[in-house]
Write a protein that holds these residues in place. Sequence first.
Motif, PDB file in Angstrom:
ATOM      1  N   LEU A 782      -9.766  20.428  46.300  1.00  0.00           N
ATOM      2  CA  LEU A 782     -11.237  21.441  46.059  1.00  0.00           C
ATOM      3  C   LEU A 782     -12.041  21.766  44.987  1.00  0.00           C
ATOM      4  CD1 LEU A 782     -11.010  23.381  50.073  1.00  0.00           C
ATOM      5  CD2 LEU A 782     -11.993  21.434  48.904  1.00  0.00           C
ATOM      6  N   ASN A 783     -10.638  22.102  44.107  1.00  0.00           N
ATOM      7  CA  ASN A 783     -10.874  22.638  42.687  1.00  0.00           C
ATOM      8  C   ASN A 783     -11.529  23.973  42.866  1.00  0.00           C
ATOM      9  OD1 ASN A 783     -11.154  21.570  39.989  1.00  0.00           O
ATOM     10  ND2 ASN A 783     -13.101  21.771  39.479  1.00  0.00           N
ATOM     11  N   TYR A 784     -10.664  24.911  43.160  1.00  0.00           N
ATOM     12  CA  TYR A 784     -10.539  26.177  43.352  1.00  0.00           C
ATOM     13  C   TYR A 784     -10.747  26.320  41.797  1.00  0.00           C
ATOM     14  CZ  TYR A 784     -10.788  30.711  45.239  1.00  0.00           C
ATOM     15  OH  TYR A 784     -10.484  32.001  45.633  1.00  0.00           O
ATOM     16  N   GLU A 785     -11.432  27.591  41.568  1.00  0.00           N
ATOM     17  CA  GLU A 785     -11.078  28.030  40.640  1.00  0.00           C
ATOM     18  C   GLU A 785     -10.812  29.569  40.297  1.00  0.00           C
ATOM     19  OE1 GLU A 785     -14.879  27.436  38.748  1.00  0.00           O
ATOM     20  OE2 GLU A 785     -14.502  25.602  37.414  1.00  0.00           O
ATOM     21  N   GLY A 786     -10.530  30.124  41.440  1.00  0.00           N
ATOM     22  CA  GLY A 786      -9.762  31.815  41.742  1.00  0.00           C
ATOM     23  C   GLY A 786      -9.275  32.221  40.772  1.00  0.00           C
ATOM     24  N   ASP A 787      -8.685  33.143  40.654  1.00  0.00           N
ATOM     25  CA  ASP A 787      -8.358  33.984  40.073  1.00  0.00           C
ATOM     26  C   ASP A 787      -6.611  34.081  40.227  1.00  0.00           C
ATOM     27  OD1 ASP A 787      -6.522  35.663  37.861  1.00  0.00           O
ATOM     28  OD2 ASP A 787      -8.177  37.253  38.011  1.00  0.00           O
TER      29      ASP A 787
END
Length: 819
Positions: A782-787
């Motif tokens: 899902l190309n998640y960009e969370g820290d």
Amino acid sequence: MRAMLGGAALACLAGRAEAADARLRFSIPPRPYADALIDLGLQANISVLGTASCGAGGRAELSGRHSIREALDRLLASAPCRYTIIDPRTVRILPSAPAQEPASVRDAPRAPALVSEVVVTATKRPAALAQLPAGVSAISREQIAATRAADVGQTVGQLAGVLTTNLGPGRDKLLIRGLSDGAFTGRTRSTVATYLDDAPINYNAPDPDLRLVDVDRVEVVRGPQGALYGAGSLAGIYRIVTSKPDLEHATFGISGGLAWTKGGDSSHEIEGHASLPIIKDRIAIRLAAYEEVQGGYLDDVNLRIPNVDQTRRDGGRVALRVRIDDNWRLDALAATQHLRSNDTQYVTVATGSSPLSGGMSLALEDGDEVGAPGERRNRVREAHNNDFYSAGVTLHGDLAWGTLTSSLSYVHHVFSSQFDASRSLDDVFPTSEADLGVFVEATRSNMVVQDLVVRSPGTGRLNWLVGIYAARTVERAPSELGFVTMASASRAGPMVETVYTENRKDRLSESALYGEVAYVLGDGWTATLGGRLFRTRVHTTADISVIPPYDTRAFDAARTFDGFSPKISLQREFSNGDLIYGLITEGYRPGGFNSGGFYAVGVARTTFAPDRLRNYEVGAKFRRLDGRLAVRAAAYYDDWANIQTDQYRPSGIAFTGNVGDARIVGLEVEMSYDFPFGLSLQANGLISDSRIKNPNIAFNQNVTGDLPGVPRVSGGLLAVYERPLSEDLNLRLVGETSYVGKADLSFDATVRSQTDDYLRAKLSAEIASDHWRLTAFVTNPLNYEGDTFAYGNPFSFGRVRQVTPQRPRTFGLRLGAAF
């Protein structure tokens, strides 16, 4: 026969009939069916799954030379269970069936048993997971292969309560059960003891991030293990068990893969291994080697370098097995790995901005322009090197009155890091004209460990274990801070000046006598008492050279720490294999000294005191539905006194202090279910709550209310589905996801640095024949960009927001072969 290939490990297997008919030497004294099967697995170097299907009773023994089939037939002749040979290195035990399956029928494909009942030895004696009164988990060779778990960081989502920081390859620290002393790595001893076979491989170093190539299993024991393992096992044990040489057959395997990351460089990997009998049934050697490049995906626009964070990792192992006679065996292992990261994997965002959103702004220096989520603006490359070398020899003997195991190991670990220290200029030299600061630290550690364990044969009501331990560690840790003043009208070129240098040396000597006694009370009840009597001496010297207005100085101090770490457990094993238990254990770490900093260390901070953690735990383990459903759960209360933690001064120089006490309450659960049509599911979760109490007034910080670096909720889910496509081809589909909740990153309440809650996911599809396997996979679909980790540089931490995004969506292909 189905070859169990794929993922990060490649199992090289001989033909099923040939391996099952090979004649091996066995010496199994009279014992219950389950224990006899465990001994068979150890002596034949195979995995025996589902031993609980035989119940807790019965009696079986075996001696002489037999094939695996003959040995199983003899042991289980009158048992309420049966066996099936999955592959040359895996046997599954099942409840007895009314009718015996025809021998000519090919076994139906079956997904690897998740949270499988493999034999583990991390408790210093071989036992099945279901029989151990502790929070113990194992990831089998088959599960490692199915999930492509290439290193420690890729296994944690499959283990309840096991997490890792995300500073970068070769920089991370393991955390178990929320027992965190902070996110930073410094002088304090690790809370989790990592082992490669019988060799401890970390002291206060970050995890070396060994690649899991040709690994038999990974074992984890949660909770303090001070009685058996001593200092450094305060939160638990993480043990990597390598595959051993095969004395009978030659096997070979090789695999390689390519991967493409969105917006980043491509990655590639290749690995292989071989097992070769030198003298059949006597001496064999096993080789493993690998090389890997992880492409970068962050751009440094200040340095004009795209994909700046590339990492290279290569290494190998050589293992030797010598069967001296029917009762004595010698195993030797040498391993090495070299890891090079060109840069760190964080970006810095303006305080108050949304992390990794489309409008993220970078804020490293005044006047910088707004950047993109995958960009950074450092002034120097923050490289990291991590070189690991290990050698060891283990002698194992079966005697008439018990067994003896002697392990001698040597570990040489060298790691170094470089940081942009420009933000410390104003704190250290407010009147300086310097424009750039660079901090370089390196550590060279040499550790020699001898561990001798003698234990009873395990055939009577009274069983015992006694061990003698000795270790010597010498660690040299030079560090240097330099400033660069750029060219000006009065100066033709840049001026480089070293303003701070520390050459530190730590000598640590440890000795211990430990043991435990277990007594079968009757009706399934067993009581165990154990403990460890230890002594540790720490001697630290350092030479600190600082330019005016600060003073150059020397440091020399020594101290001895001793004590006793107890263990008490009570368990009941029911006739159907269910287990309940209660457990009290302790963990500890010795104290030490602070020497660094621009100013001489004050009396209150010159030393940091030992810390100690006591664990109160109750748990249950059971199987239902013909062994297809497995559940393991534990609730615990921990009392942690005098917590040691590594922190940073405003100058960026590290120190260690005792922050105070804490209490931790948690619940962990692991569940698995194997469907009869080839689908296996695993779920794990941890709920943990911590509270700081009695804060240390000398710590000089507003202390947070809970332990930093770990979330209150974490968990994982794994699904493996396998079915035949034809007589020679099988299809395997794997889906894996894990969740990590939000967590503060510092004990300092004035630094509100917090990671996001985030999901990690991985999908793969695999087609395999007897000798070949092709895998396609995608990570972070899902190309998640969370820290994932709000820290990267100690010199700017707390001044600007540091964010570590996940690697963007990555597609890959992998091809493997085994013969």
